[in-house]
Design a protein around this motif. Sequence first.
Motif, PDB file in Angstrom:
ATOM      1  N   MET A  68       0.835  -1.199   0.000  1.00 11.55           N
ATOM      2  CA  MET A  68       0.000   0.000   0.000  1.00 11.55           C
ATOM      3  C   MET A  68       0.870   1.248   0.000  1.00 11.55           C
ATOM      4  O   MET A  68       1.863   1.337   0.712  1.00 11.55           O
ATOM      5  N   LYS A  69       0.491   2.204  -0.786  1.00 12.16           N
ATOM      6  CA  LYS A  69       1.199   3.479  -0.776  1.00 12.16           C
ATOM      7  C   LYS A  69       0.808   4.259   0.473  1.00 12.16           C
ATOM      8  O   LYS A  69      -0.329   4.188   0.926  1.00 12.16           O
ATOM      9  N   PRO A  70       1.735   5.024   1.048  1.00 13.97           N
ATOM     10  CA  PRO A  70       1.445   5.741   2.300  1.00 13.97           C
ATOM     11  C   PRO A  70       0.578   6.970   2.069  1.00 13.97           C
ATOM     12  O   PRO A  70       0.953   8.087   2.413  1.00 13.97           O
ATOM     13  N   THR A  71      -0.588   6.784   1.488  1.00 12.76           N
ATOM     14  CA  THR A  71      -1.465   7.923   1.214  1.00 12.76           C
ATOM     15  C   THR A  71      -2.841   7.723   1.809  1.00 12.76           C
ATOM     16  O   THR A  71      -3.760   8.477   1.499  1.00 12.76           O
ATOM     17  N   GLY A  72      -3.004   6.717   2.652  1.00 11.60           N
ATOM     18  CA  GLY A  72      -4.305   6.483   3.278  1.00 11.60           C
ATOM     19  C   GLY A  72      -5.356   5.973   2.316  1.00 11.60           C
ATOM     20  O   GLY A  72      -6.548   6.162   2.548  1.00 11.60           O
ATOM     21  N   GLU A  73      -4.951   5.309   1.244  1.00 11.27           N
ATOM     22  CA  GLU A  73      -5.902   4.935   0.206  1.00 11.27           C
ATOM     23  C   GLU A  73      -6.658   3.645   0.485  1.00 11.27           C
ATOM     24  O   GLU A  73      -7.498   3.257  -0.307  1.00 11.27           O
ATOM     25  N   CYS A  74      -6.347   2.952   1.599  1.00 14.46           N
ATOM     26  CA  CYS A  74      -7.071   1.703   1.837  1.00 14.46           C
ATOM     27  C   CYS A  74      -8.552   1.983   2.092  1.00 14.46           C
ATOM     28  O   CYS A  74      -9.405   1.180   1.736  1.00 14.46           O
ATOM     29  N   GLU A  75      -8.877   3.105   2.726  1.00 12.58           N
ATOM     30  CA  GLU A  75     -10.250   3.554   2.957  1.00 12.58           C
ATOM     31  C   GLU A  75     -11.080   2.601   3.807  1.00 12.58           C
ATOM     32  O   GLU A  75     -12.278   2.793   3.956  1.00 12.58           O
ATOM     33  N   LEU A  76     -10.449   1.594   4.384  1.00 13.42           N
ATOM     34  CA  LEU A  76     -11.179   0.702   5.272  1.00 13.42           C
ATOM     35  C   LEU A  76     -11.340   1.295   6.663  1.00 13.42           C
ATOM     36  O   LEU A  76     -12.220   0.902   7.419  1.00 13.42           O
ATOM     37  N   CYS A  77     -10.485   2.258   6.994  1.00  5.96           N
ATOM     38  CA  CYS A  77     -10.492   2.815   8.347  1.00  5.96           C
ATOM     39  C   CYS A  77     -11.407   4.040   8.470  1.00  5.96           C
ATOM     40  O   CYS A  77     -11.322   4.781   9.447  1.00  5.96           O
ATOM     41  N   ASN A  78     -12.250   4.254   7.476  1.00  5.21           N
ATOM     42  CA  ASN A  78     -13.205   5.365   7.596  1.00  5.21           C
ATOM     43  C   ASN A  78     -14.064   5.204   8.841  1.00  5.21           C
ATOM     44  O   ASN A  78     -14.499   4.103   9.178  1.00  5.21           O
ATOM     45  N   VAL A  79     -14.295   6.319   9.526  1.00  4.54           N
ATOM     46  CA  VAL A  79     -15.139   6.342  10.724  1.00  4.54           C
ATOM     47  C   VAL A  79     -16.095   7.527  10.627  1.00  4.54           C
ATOM     48  O   VAL A  79     -15.900   8.450   9.820  1.00  4.54           O
ATOM     49  N   ALA A  80     -17.131   7.489  11.467  1.00  3.92           N
ATOM     50  CA  ALA A  80     -18.102   8.588  11.520  1.00  3.92           C
ATOM     51  C   ALA A  80     -17.792   9.463  12.725  1.00  3.92           C
ATOM     52  O   ALA A  80     -17.656   8.963  13.850  1.00  3.92           O
ATOM     53  N   VAL A  81     -17.677  10.772  12.490  1.00  2.00           N
ATOM     54  CA  VAL A  81     -17.423  11.741  13.562  1.00  2.00           C
ATOM     55  C   VAL A  81     -18.678  12.577  13.749  1.00  2.00           C
ATOM     56  O   VAL A  81     -19.214  13.140  12.779  1.00  2.00           O
ATOM     57  N   ALA A  82     -19.155  12.631  14.974  1.00  2.00           N
ATOM     58  CA  ALA A  82     -20.366  13.393  15.269  1.00  2.00           C
ATOM     59  C   ALA A  82     -20.207  14.837  14.816  1.00  2.00           C
ATOM     60  O   ALA A  82     -19.175  15.472  15.058  1.00  2.00           O
ATOM     61  N   GLY A  83     -21.233  15.338  14.121  1.00  2.00           N
ATOM     62  CA  GLY A  83     -21.210  16.716  13.648  1.00  2.00           C
ATOM     63  C   GLY A  83     -20.631  16.873  12.268  1.00  2.00           C
ATOM     64  O   GLY A  83     -20.654  17.983  11.715  1.00  2.00           O
ATOM     65  N   GLN A  84     -20.087  15.797  11.676  1.00  2.00           N
ATOM     66  CA  GLN A  84     -19.516  15.877  10.338  1.00  2.00           C
ATOM     67  C   GLN A  84     -20.344  15.017   9.383  1.00  2.00           C
ATOM     68  O   GLN A  84     -20.689  13.879   9.694  1.00  2.00           O
ATOM     69  N   THR A  85     -20.653  15.576   8.235  1.00  6.33           N
ATOM     70  CA  THR A  85     -21.500  14.877   7.258  1.00  6.33           C
ATOM     71  C   THR A  85     -20.782  13.706   6.623  1.00  6.33           C
ATOM     72  O   THR A  85     -21.343  12.614   6.482  1.00  6.33           O
ATOM     73  N   ASP A  86     -19.533  13.921   6.232  1.00  3.58           N
ATOM     74  CA  ASP A  86     -18.777  12.885   5.539  1.00  3.58           C
ATOM     75  C   ASP A  86     -17.953  12.064   6.524  1.00  3.58           C
ATOM     76  O   ASP A  86     -17.534  12.552   7.576  1.00  3.58           O
ATOM     77  N   HIS A  87     -17.723  10.803   6.140  1.00  2.65           N
ATOM     78  CA  HIS A  87     -16.822   9.966   6.931  1.00  2.65           C
ATOM     79  C   HIS A  87     -15.391  10.466   6.767  1.00  2.65           C
ATOM     80  O   HIS A  87     -15.042  11.086   5.748  1.00  2.65           O
ATOM     81  N   VAL A  88     -14.563  10.177   7.760  1.00  4.81           N
ATOM     82  CA  VAL A  88     -13.157  10.593   7.700  1.00  4.81           C
ATOM     83  C   VAL A  88     -12.269   9.363   7.813  1.00  4.81           C
ATOM     84  O   VAL A  88     -12.684   8.329   8.355  1.00  4.81           O
ATOM     85  N   LYS A  89     -11.054   9.472   7.302  1.00  7.14           N
ATOM     86  CA  LYS A  89     -10.088   8.380   7.385  1.00  7.14           C
ATOM     87  C   LYS A  89      -9.378   8.451   8.724  1.00  7.14           C
ATOM     88  O   LYS A  89      -8.694   9.430   9.026  1.00  7.14           O
ATOM     89  N   ALA A  90      -9.544   7.405   9.527  1.00 11.09           N
ATOM     90  CA  ALA A  90      -8.966   7.417  10.868  1.00 11.09           C
ATOM     91  C   ALA A  90      -7.454   7.470  10.838  1.00 11.09           C
ATOM     92  O   ALA A  90      -6.831   7.975  11.772  1.00 11.09           O
ATOM     93  N   CYS A  91      -6.846   6.978   9.764  1.00 13.99           N
ATOM     94  CA  CYS A  91      -5.388   6.954   9.696  1.00 13.99           C
ATOM     95  C   CYS A  91      -4.799   8.316   9.353  1.00 13.99           C
ATOM     96  O   CYS A  91      -3.597   8.518   9.476  1.00 13.99           O
ATOM     97  N   MET A  92      -5.651   9.268   8.902  1.00 13.62           N
ATOM     98  CA  MET A  92      -5.151  10.583   8.486  1.00 13.62           C
ATOM     99  C   MET A  92      -5.735  11.732   9.310  1.00 13.62           C
ATOM    100  O   MET A  92      -5.271  12.864   9.192  1.00 13.62           O
ATOM    101  N   THR A  93      -6.719  11.423  10.125  1.00  8.70           N
ATOM    102  CA  THR A  93      -7.399  12.476  10.882  1.00  8.70           C
ATOM    103  C   THR A  93      -6.862  12.525  12.301  1.00  8.70           C
ATOM    104  O   THR A  93      -6.846  11.498  13.003  1.00  8.70           O
ATOM    105  N   ARG A  94      -6.419  13.726  12.715  1.00  4.81           N
ATOM    106  CA  ARG A  94      -5.873  13.884  14.055  1.00  4.81           C
ATOM    107  C   ARG A  94      -6.997  13.896  15.082  1.00  4.81           C
ATOM    108  O   ARG A  94      -8.076  14.445  14.852  1.00  4.81           O
ATOM    109  N   ALA A  95      -6.715  13.249  16.195  1.00  2.00           N
ATOM    110  CA  ALA A  95      -7.676  13.250  17.295  1.00  2.00           C
ATOM    111  C   ALA A  95      -7.756  14.643  17.915  1.00  2.00           C
ATOM    112  O   ALA A  95      -6.735  15.320  18.076  1.00  2.00           O
ATOM    113  N   GLU A  96      -8.979  15.052  18.251  1.00  2.00           N
ATOM    114  CA  GLU A  96      -9.174  16.372  18.851  1.00  2.00           C
ATOM    115  C   GLU A  96     -10.043  16.252  20.090  1.00  2.00           C
ATOM    116  O   GLU A  96     -10.859  15.330  20.227  1.00  2.00           O
TER     117      GLU A  96
END
Length: 646
Positions: A68-96
């Motif tokens: 896999m290229k290190p660009t987060g392209e697997c897309e299996l780690c998508n998660v739902a974040v409350a308040g956001q319409t679109d899913h985000v990639k857990a491997c690229m999204t910083r915890a807040e």
Amino acid sequence: MHDDQVGAKSTRNAGTDPSHAGLAEAGLEPCRLKIDGKTVVAMPGETILSAAKRAGIDIPDMCADPRMKPTGECELCNVAVAGQTDHVKACMTRAEEGMSIETENSKLKSMRKDRLNTYLSDHNAYCQPPCTAACPAGIDIAGYIDLILQKDYAGSTALIKEMLPLPGVLGRVCPRPCEDPCRRIQIDEKPVAICALKRFAADKAAESGKPTQPEPKPDTGKRVAVVGAGPTGLSAAYYLALQGHKVTLLESEKKAGGMLRFGIPPYRLPNSVLDQEINDILSLGVELKTDQKMGRDYQIETLKADGFDAVYLSIGAMAAKPARIPGDDADGVMSAIKFLADVNWDETVEIGDRVIVIGGGFTAADAVRTARRVGASDVTMMYRRTRKEMSAAAHEIHECDVEGITLDLLTAPVSVKVENGRVVGLTSQRMELGEPDDSGRRRPVPIEGSEYFTAADTILLAIGQDVDVAALKEGDLGLDKRWGTIEVDEATMMTNLSGVFSGGDCVTGAATVVEGVGAGRLGAFAINAYLNGADEAGIAAAIVQHKPKFFDIGAKAKSNAPLTEMPVLDGDGRLTAFDNAGHGGDVDNDPAFAEVETGFSEEEAQREAGRCLMCRCQAAGVCDLQRLSIEYGAGTKEYLGKEAWK
């Protein structure tokens, strides 16, 4: 750097890395968030995926896959974040601070299944191919076929010998369980001729004289006695010798081979092939002692007294089951096993013109075909079920048809008719199939009033084989037995006697040659662990076998070639050889016993090897594709991949 590596680094350093203290001094504090309702503390700058893994929360991802290229392209780690319409990639999204994250819901499951199906659309391999999983010896089948394609026949044979020391033998007599699940069937309904290719590689390697087995490890100083030199004992001796142990094979007959030697006719397995592969095993330093019978020449106790550190019992199942019908002790009624042994040992056999063989397995098929070769003109195979339920392989029954054998199906023997102490025929009864029995086959049920008579000069019984427990008792010193077989701990292959192991037919009951080979190899691994000081748990771990799970990923082929049929001698010519030459008392040189299957040419082997889909996966062990596909129900061929658009 892959994002999973970032997470892994965070996991190792959490709470211990001095840099965290520096971050705190700089005003960068850990943040708190909720993942699936669980409060998680994330390190400064850490991704959602890394924080979740540290907290023991599994988010599917394939970022660790080195392809896999290190660009987060697997897309299996998508998660739902409350308040956001679109899913985000857990491997690229910083915890807040204050985030509320959901890792699993119906929409995410559907997205992951779609993504996995996209991967599988151009995927042609399992972690372990179905053929290898079905092989009792666990051979890397795709691997050795690939080496055949490269014309490295010695290398191909060497790869086979990692799991099975008798490739030329099994290439001729194996019932081919590996071919039943072959994925080539999805393409043209015909499996790859795996067994025939094994034979081809072994024969070509033998012709070349190139080495095909490794050198044994240094001498361990340990000695092992292997009782019985059939396929199980030979295999155990081979793998024990490779581990550096001194092995002595104790065989009750005058030659090694067991059922391979005197139970399988030379027209299926030439003695020259068997001798060569036995000699290869002996060349590893294995000592063979023939005409050695337990109870008469030695006992388990005397083997230990002679300095053997372990004993492996592989005595097989050589005793024929009786028919238990009136007249079955008459002159002219004998076991098919004894008949085949007499022929293979060049004993004089007189069976007359009319022969009935009772049974529908491999031994029955061998017996009827051999009866034709020693002069019988009217040979019948009598079986109580239909052709479909016969345990002999379909291609063996086909050869019976070719050679003029009569199949008398759905019938069972009732009594032997005897005149002047000699058999003159058999009274039988017609059967019909009822409900399935314990074997899964429909039980034959007698039809009242359907008895009939068939004239016969000889009746051969091929209705099963047992362990010769009576003979075993003379030298076993209290060995536990169950239902006429040696009882072992299934996890360790250990008997109730210290240092004594057992496997093969004498444990399982009569089985196939390849199952015996697999038992011999595992027995060797168990004994090796024992000799190295392992406890029962360690021995069990040395031989444990994990069964893979399979799911439908479809099948795509590079070659459109049809199945290459095995070349055989002309049907009429096989038996004409007998008419012209007669049985001269030497089956090795008797034209009537010439090998029927003549083997692939190189061109045929190359063409057939090209039909293999090469299901083995080069990334096995470092890829989660199979596990995740099973978990999310992917692999249903919903996407056809690039090839579908050509």
